[in-house]
Design a protein around this motif. Structure first.
Motif, mmCIF file in Angstrom:
data_model
loop_
_atom_site.group_PDB
_atom_site.id
_atom_site.type_symbol
_atom_site.label_atom_id
_atom_site.label_comp_id
_atom_site.label_asym_id
_atom_site.label_seq_id
_atom_site.Cartn_x
_atom_site.Cartn_y
_atom_site.Cartn_z
ATOM 1 N N ASP A 118 164.037 54.039 -13.734
ATOM 2 C CA ASP A 118 164.969 53.134 -14.405
ATOM 3 C C ASP A 118 164.355 51.738 -14.512
ATOM 4 N N GLN A 119 164.686 51.055 -15.612
ATOM 5 C CA GLN A 119 164.168 49.701 -15.802
ATOM 6 C C GLN A 119 164.557 48.789 -14.647
ATOM 7 N N ALA A 120 165.802 48.888 -14.198
ATOM 8 C CA ALA A 120 166.254 48.027 -13.100
ATOM 9 C C ALA A 120 165.458 48.285 -11.827
ATOM 10 N N ASP A 121 165.129 49.545 -11.561
ATOM 11 C CA ASP A 121 164.364 49.878 -10.360
ATOM 12 C C ASP A 121 162.924 49.383 -10.465
ATOM 13 N N GLU B 41 150.296 54.302 -16.313
ATOM 14 C CA GLU B 41 151.144 54.502 -17.488
ATOM 15 C C GLU B 41 150.535 55.475 -18.492
ATOM 16 N N ILE B 42 149.771 56.458 -17.997
ATOM 17 C CA ILE B 42 149.073 57.375 -18.884
ATOM 18 C C ILE B 42 150.037 58.198 -19.736
ATOM 19 N N TYR B 43 151.290 58.391 -19.266
ATOM 20 C CA TYR B 43 152.269 59.155 -20.052
ATOM 21 C C TYR B 43 153.244 58.240 -20.793
ATOM 22 N N SER B 44 152.869 56.981 -20.998
ATOM 23 C CA SER B 44 153.802 56.016 -21.586
ATOM 24 C C SER B 44 154.272 56.409 -22.979
ATOM 25 N N ALA C 136 162.960 45.682 -9.938
ATOM 26 C CA ALA C 136 163.126 45.353 -8.526
ATOM 27 C C ALA C 136 161.826 45.545 -7.751
ATOM 28 N N VAL C 137 161.102 46.615 -8.029
ATOM 29 C CA VAL C 137 159.833 46.858 -7.342
ATOM 30 C C VAL C 137 158.805 45.798 -7.738
ATOM 31 N N ALA C 138 158.808 45.398 -9.012
ATOM 32 C CA ALA C 138 157.913 44.327 -9.459
ATOM 33 C C ALA C 138 158.179 43.039 -8.675
ATOM 34 N N GLU C 139 159.445 42.763 -8.453
ATOM 35 C CA GLU C 139 159.812 41.558 -7.709
ATOM 36 C C GLU C 139 159.453 41.684 -6.227
ATOM 37 N N ILE C 140 159.601 42.878 -5.673
ATOM 38 C CA ILE C 140 159.220 43.109 -4.275
ATOM 39 C C ILE C 140 157.723 42.872 -4.086
ATOM 40 N N ALA C 141 156.916 43.389 -5.010
ATOM 41 C CA ALA C 141 155.462 43.206 -4.921
ATOM 42 C C ALA C 141 155.107 41.721 -4.976
ATOM 43 N N ALA C 142 155.751 40.992 -5.896
ATOM 44 C CA ALA C 142 155.478 39.559 -6.013
ATOM 45 C C ALA C 142 155.913 38.802 -4.759
ATOM 46 N N GLN C 143 157.070 39.160 -4.233
ATOM 47 C CA GLN C 143 157.604 38.490 -3.050
ATOM 48 C C GLN C 143 156.675 38.638 -1.847
ATOM 49 N N HIS C 144 156.074 39.827 -1.703
ATOM 50 C CA HIS C 144 155.220 40.106 -0.548
ATOM 51 C C HIS C 144 153.732 39.871 -0.845
ATOM 52 N N ASN C 145 153.431 39.386 -2.047
ATOM 53 C CA ASN C 145 152.042 39.175 -2.459
ATOM 54 C C ASN C 145 151.222 40.454 -2.315
ATOM 55 N N VAL C 146 151.799 41.536 -2.824
ATOM 56 C CA VAL C 146 151.180 42.856 -2.782
ATOM 57 C C VAL C 146 150.774 43.249 -4.201
ATOM 58 N N ALA C 147 149.610 43.862 -4.353
ATOM 59 C CA ALA C 147 149.175 44.323 -5.670
ATOM 60 C C ALA C 147 150.123 45.398 -6.183
ATOM 61 N N LEU C 148 150.429 45.344 -7.471
ATOM 62 C CA LEU C 148 151.249 46.375 -8.117
ATOM 63 C C LEU C 148 150.397 47.052 -9.178
ATOM 64 N N LEU C 149 150.156 48.345 -8.994
ATOM 65 C CA LEU C 149 149.344 49.136 -9.916
ATOM 66 C C LEU C 149 150.257 50.115 -10.634
ATOM 67 N N SER C 150 150.307 50.034 -11.959
ATOM 68 C CA SER C 150 151.192 50.876 -12.760
ATOM 69 C C SER C 150 150.375 51.862 -13.583
ATOM 70 N N GLY D 139 165.296 56.254 -24.907
ATOM 71 C CA GLY D 139 165.174 54.808 -24.861
ATOM 72 C C GLY D 139 163.757 54.345 -25.118
ATOM 73 N N GLU D 140 163.441 53.162 -24.599
ATOM 74 C CA GLU D 140 162.127 52.557 -24.791
ATOM 75 C C GLU D 140 161.358 52.533 -23.477
ATOM 76 N N PHE D 141 160.052 52.740 -23.571
ATOM 77 C CA PHE D 141 159.218 52.659 -22.378
ATOM 78 C C PHE D 141 159.245 51.239 -21.825
ATOM 79 N N TYR D 142 159.268 51.141 -20.496
ATOM 80 C CA TYR D 142 159.309 49.842 -19.837
ATOM 81 C C TYR D 142 158.223 49.790 -18.770
ATOM 82 N N SER D 143 157.482 48.688 -18.736
ATOM 83 C CA SER D 143 156.435 48.500 -17.740
ATOM 84 C C SER D 143 156.827 47.379 -16.779
#
Length: 372
Positions: free
Chosen positions: A175-178, A197-200, A181-195, A206-210
């Protein structure tokens, strides 16, 4: 083990999918619902572009970062999506190459990498190859990306959160909201976020969301393997913060060198080829298989990719169910290849309608047998 073999190779085994194919080699005319690649062919325009590149002498190494026209085309698309972000892009040797470079560039020995269970089969192995520690977050039974579970898994050793939507092996889309939220968690903890998206492009509602939309430091991996049936061409791409991309390129110089140049010219043509008709066809295939199997199996309807991940009937577990299915001529993949649990199995609906019909009939029969 031979005394010359490095210790890092002992931290993971060969893919269990190989064993399935060893069992399948004895079958005549199997019903094959195991293949993780499209069943349609590469569009002719893409083939011709690569053939023309070969004939015109574009057969040498390309720049490590990829041919300029392809990079420019992808970068223009990236900047249109994320106009306020500073992002760079390079062409990788497939998305698998992008994953390898991501781990080697960012994961130190002892660093923890969080991802969902079930997971793409490469994730634990690549984390361990870099000396990292896989941290698998249980997403059963609905395979949802739960931000609270992700947040609870973070420790002082966490270096990266790896998300995959639409996902292999479940086909579930976050879900976009989830994702936000995970994007914000990664930023808050200064953790790398790797997405990943090979099946994008295989996105059915609906629309794909990154998560890159909410976290400008997100590293995104995508490519042409699944969307344009170019799995053997090995052309992926990665975009993200320039300093991270530069580090990945440094490692690519001394490993993959570059993606195959003729294939890159084909990928450039692929950026102009719409595959929507194929996506619509796969949505229809999904609807058929979900409609046929949902009365007989516990399953979550996938929002993308081309996989179903049903729960095996009975009490024997996923691996035993798959072995029995293979003995009956049906090729599917046991869920314990993608998970610490042995309860489910993976179906690919990247197959002809006839194969899907035969597979559905066989699966219904096997479910009915288990219920007796």
């Amino acid at each position: 083990m031979h005394p010359w073999i490095a210790d890092r190779t002992k931290t993971f085994d060969s893919s269990g999918i190989r064993r399935v194919f060893d069992l399948a080699a004895k079958l005549k005319d199997p019903i094959n619902l195991s293949i993780g690649q499209p069943d349609f062919d590469v569009p002719e325009a893409i083939k011709e572009a690569s053939i023309e590149a070969i004939r015109s002498g574009r057969n040498a190494y390309s720049p490590t970062q990829g041919i300029a026209p392809l990079r420019d085309a992808i970068l223009a698309e990236v900047r249109e999506k994320y106009p306020d972000q500073e992002r760079d892009v390079f062409i990788s040797s497939g998305t698998s190459g992008g994953l390898v470079l991501s781990m080697l560039s960012m994961v130190n020995p002892g660093d923890e990498v969080i991802f969902l269970d079930p997971y793409f089969v490469m994730y634990p192995a690549l984390v361990r190859l870099a000396g990292g520690v896989p941290v698998m977050v249980d997403s059963y039974p609905d395979f949802r990306l739960d931000p609270d579970k992700i947040a609870a898994a973070i420790t002082p050793q966490t270096k990266m959160i790896l998300v995959n939507s639409p996902a292999n092996p479940t086909g579930v889309t976050a879900d976009q909201a989830d994702l936000k939220a995970v994007a914000e968690i990664a930023a808050q903890h200064n953790v790398a976020l790797l997405s990943d998206e090979i099946y994008s492009r295989f996105f059915y509602e609906g629309e794909f969301y990154s998560p890159a939309a909410d976290n400008p430091d997100t590293i995104v991996i995508d490519g042409f393997s699944k969307s344009h049936a170019m799995t053997g061409w090995r052309v992926g791409y990665v975009h993200g913060p320039p300093e991270v991309i530069a580090t990945m390129l440094k490692i690519q110089q001394f490993s993959f060198v570059c993606a195959p140049q003729p294939a890159q010219w084909g990928a450039l043509r692929a950026t102009e080829v719409s595959m929507q008709a194929n996506v619509d066809e796969y949505r229809r295939k999904r609807d058929f298989l979900v409609g046929e199997l949902s009365p007989h199996y516990e399953l979550t309807s996938p929002g993308g990719a081309f996989y179903l991940f049903p729960k095996a009937p009975g009490t024997a577990g996923g691996a035993a169910f798959v072995e029995h299915a293979i003995s009956q001529g049906l090729l599917i993949i046991p869920g314990n290849i993608f998970s610490r649990a042995d309860s489910h199995f993976r179906i690919s609906f990247a197959a002809s309608d006839e194969t899907l019909r035969r597979g559905a009939d066989m699966l219904i029969r096997l479910a009915q047998e288990s219920a007796r």
